[in-house]
Design a protein around this motif. Sequence first.
Motif, PDB file in Angstrom:
ATOM      1  N   ALA A   9       5.961 -66.590  59.699  1.00  0.00           N
ATOM      2  CA  ALA A   9       6.059 -65.985  61.031  1.00  0.00           C
ATOM      3  C   ALA A   9       4.678 -65.463  61.409  1.00  0.00           C
ATOM      4  N   ALA A  10       3.937 -66.313  62.103  1.00  0.00           N
ATOM      5  CA  ALA A  10       2.554 -65.982  62.424  1.00  0.00           C
ATOM      6  C   ALA A  10       2.212 -66.424  63.834  1.00  0.00           C
ATOM      7  N   ASP A  11       1.210 -65.800  64.394  1.00  0.00           N
ATOM      8  CA  ASP A  11       0.718 -66.161  65.714  1.00  0.00           C
ATOM      9  C   ASP A  11       0.191 -67.595  65.663  1.00  0.00           C
ATOM     10  N   PRO A  12       0.710 -68.474  66.526  1.00  0.00           N
ATOM     11  CA  PRO A  12       0.295 -69.876  66.457  1.00  0.00           C
ATOM     12  C   PRO A  12      -1.178 -70.097  66.798  1.00  0.00           C
ATOM     13  N   GLU A  13      -1.783 -69.181  67.541  1.00  0.00           N
ATOM     14  CA  GLU A  13      -3.192 -69.342  67.920  1.00  0.00           C
ATOM     15  C   GLU A  13      -4.141 -68.806  66.863  1.00  0.00           C
ATOM     16  N   THR A  14      -3.822 -67.654  66.287  1.00  0.00           N
ATOM     17  CA  THR A  14      -4.750 -67.019  65.342  1.00  0.00           C
ATOM     18  C   THR A  14      -4.356 -67.216  63.886  1.00  0.00           C
ATOM     19  N   GLY A  15      -3.081 -67.542  63.656  1.00  0.00           N
ATOM     20  CA  GLY A  15      -2.589 -67.652  62.284  1.00  0.00           C
ATOM     21  C   GLY A  15      -2.288 -66.307  61.651  1.00  0.00           C
ATOM     22  N   GLU A  16      -2.525 -65.232  62.398  1.00  0.00           N
ATOM     23  CA  GLU A  16      -2.266 -63.888  61.874  1.00  0.00           C
ATOM     24  C   GLU A  16      -0.769 -63.665  61.732  1.00  0.00           C
ATOM     25  N   ARG A  17      -0.364 -63.174  60.575  1.00  0.00           N
ATOM     26  CA  ARG A  17       1.057 -62.912  60.321  1.00  0.00           C
ATOM     27  C   ARG A  17       1.561 -61.776  61.195  1.00  0.00           C
ATOM     28  N   TYR A  18       2.766 -61.978  61.740  1.00  0.00           N
ATOM     29  CA  TYR A  18       3.366 -60.914  62.536  1.00  0.00           C
ATOM     30  C   TYR A  18       3.725 -59.755  61.610  1.00  0.00           C
ATOM     31  N   PRO A  19       3.289 -58.546  61.947  1.00  0.00           N
ATOM     32  CA  PRO A  19       3.564 -57.396  61.083  1.00  0.00           C
ATOM     33  C   PRO A  19       4.882 -56.695  61.388  1.00  0.00           C
ATOM     34  N   ASP A  20       5.638 -57.215  62.360  1.00  0.00           N
ATOM     35  CA  ASP A  20       6.749 -56.434  62.915  1.00  0.00           C
ATOM     36  C   ASP A  20       8.036 -57.235  63.092  1.00  0.00           C
ATOM     37  N   VAL A  21       8.349 -58.103  62.156  1.00  0.00           N
ATOM     38  CA  VAL A  21       9.536 -58.950  62.287  1.00  0.00           C
ATOM     39  C   VAL A  21      10.773 -58.217  61.769  1.00  0.00           C
ATOM     40  N   ILE A  22      11.822 -58.247  62.597  1.00  0.00           N
ATOM     41  CA  ILE A  22      13.112 -57.662  62.243  1.00  0.00           C
ATOM     42  C   ILE A  22      14.094 -58.806  62.039  1.00  0.00           C
ATOM     43  N   VAL A  23      14.897 -58.726  60.986  1.00  0.00           N
ATOM     44  CA  VAL A  23      15.918 -59.729  60.693  1.00  0.00           C
ATOM     45  C   VAL A  23      17.285 -59.123  61.018  1.00  0.00           C
ATOM     46  N   PHE A  24      18.071 -59.867  61.810  1.00  0.00           N
ATOM     47  CA  PHE A  24      19.437 -59.475  62.167  1.00  0.00           C
ATOM     48  C   PHE A  24      20.386 -60.543  61.661  1.00  0.00           C
ATOM     49  N   TRP A  25      21.407 -60.149  60.907  1.00  0.00           N
ATOM     50  CA  TRP A  25      22.428 -61.112  60.484  1.00  0.00           C
ATOM     51  C   TRP A  25      23.227 -61.549  61.698  1.00  0.00           C
ATOM     52  N   VAL A  26      23.745 -62.761  61.647  1.00  0.00           N
ATOM     53  CA  VAL A  26      24.655 -63.273  62.673  1.00  0.00           C
ATOM     54  C   VAL A  26      25.897 -63.806  61.971  1.00  0.00           C
ATOM     55  N   ALA A  27      26.964 -63.978  62.736  1.00  0.00           N
ATOM     56  CA  ALA A  27      28.240 -64.394  62.145  1.00  0.00           C
ATOM     57  C   ALA A  27      28.271 -65.871  61.782  1.00  0.00           C
ATOM     58  N   SER A  28      27.511 -66.691  62.516  1.00  0.00           N
ATOM     59  CA  SER A  28      27.614 -68.132  62.286  1.00  0.00           C
ATOM     60  C   SER A  28      26.346 -68.850  62.729  1.00  0.00           C
ATOM     61  N   GLU A  29      26.246 -70.095  62.315  1.00  0.00           N
ATOM     62  CA  GLU A  29      25.124 -70.938  62.743  1.00  0.00           C
ATOM     63  C   GLU A  29      25.168 -71.130  64.261  1.00  0.00           C
ATOM     64  N   ALA A  30      26.369 -71.225  64.828  1.00  0.00           N
ATOM     65  CA  ALA A  30      26.500 -71.373  66.284  1.00  0.00           C
ATOM     66  C   ALA A  30      25.952 -70.148  67.010  1.00  0.00           C
ATOM     67  N   ASP A  31      26.223 -68.960  66.478  1.00  0.00           N
ATOM     68  CA  ASP A  31      25.686 -67.733  67.079  1.00  0.00           C
ATOM     69  C   ASP A  31      24.163 -67.731  66.996  1.00  0.00           C
ATOM     70  N   LYS A  32      23.643 -68.143  65.856  1.00  0.00           N
ATOM     71  CA  LYS A  32      22.199 -68.206  65.672  1.00  0.00           C
ATOM     72  C   LYS A  32      21.580 -69.168  66.686  1.00  0.00           C
TER      73      LYS A  32
ATOM     74  N   GLU B  12       9.381 -56.659  66.611  1.00  0.00           N
ATOM     75  CA  GLU B  12       9.567 -55.290  67.100  1.00  0.00           C
ATOM     76  C   GLU B  12       8.831 -55.095  68.421  1.00  0.00           C
ATOM     77  N   ALA B  13       7.701 -55.753  68.588  1.00  0.00           N
ATOM     78  CA  ALA B  13       6.931 -55.665  69.832  1.00  0.00           C
ATOM     79  C   ALA B  13       7.696 -56.227  71.016  1.00  0.00           C
ATOM     80  N   HIS B  14       8.751 -57.004  70.768  1.00  0.00           N
ATOM     81  CA  HIS B  14       9.535 -57.606  71.843  1.00  0.00           C
ATOM     82  C   HIS B  14      10.881 -56.923  72.067  1.00  0.00           C
ATOM     83  N   LEU B  15      11.115 -55.805  71.421  1.00  0.00           N
ATOM     84  CA  LEU B  15      12.370 -55.074  71.640  1.00  0.00           C
ATOM     85  C   LEU B  15      12.564 -54.712  73.102  1.00  0.00           C
ATOM     86  N   ASP B  16      11.459 -54.468  73.804  1.00  0.00           N
ATOM     87  CA  ASP B  16      11.563 -54.076  75.209  1.00  0.00           C
ATOM     88  C   ASP B  16      12.036 -55.221  76.106  1.00  0.00           C
TER      89      ASP B  16
END
Length: 132
Positions: free
Chosen positions: A40-63, A90-94
């Motif tokens: 999970a990194a910025d496609p332009e700079t290759g810098e890893r995103y420092p703020d990734v949140i993982v949320f479980w989902v009920a199914s592949e269809a939900d995902k 996390e930067a996109h929560l807004d």
Amino acid sequence: MHDLAMGMPHVQRLEGTRGRPVYQVGGRSFVFFRNPRPDAADPETGERYPDVIVFWVASEADKEALVADEHSPFFTTPHFRGHPSVLLREAHLDRLGYDELAEIVQDAWLARASPRRARAWLEAHGLPSTPD
């Protein structure tokens, strides 16, 4: 976000790697804040995103419903192929309204809670306790 996760019943907040929060119900993670990783990194700079949140989902269809919408801030990576979860910076929560974020957290909790706890929560909120 943290208040929403802690507002669900039977939740425990643990300190994960590097002090990043992990929210669990019945010893099962439903939301966690990931350490920066190469998948999970910025496609332009290759810098890893420092703020990734993982949320479980009920199914592949939900995902798929969450990540397929080009306007959605949710995404996935090859590392999570076949894993019932979606990622959000996390930067996109807004980009999410309060109600949408609450629904994502509640759905994550429901995906990981025991059937008895999930039924009780759904019934307490006047929602069907079995899928439509």
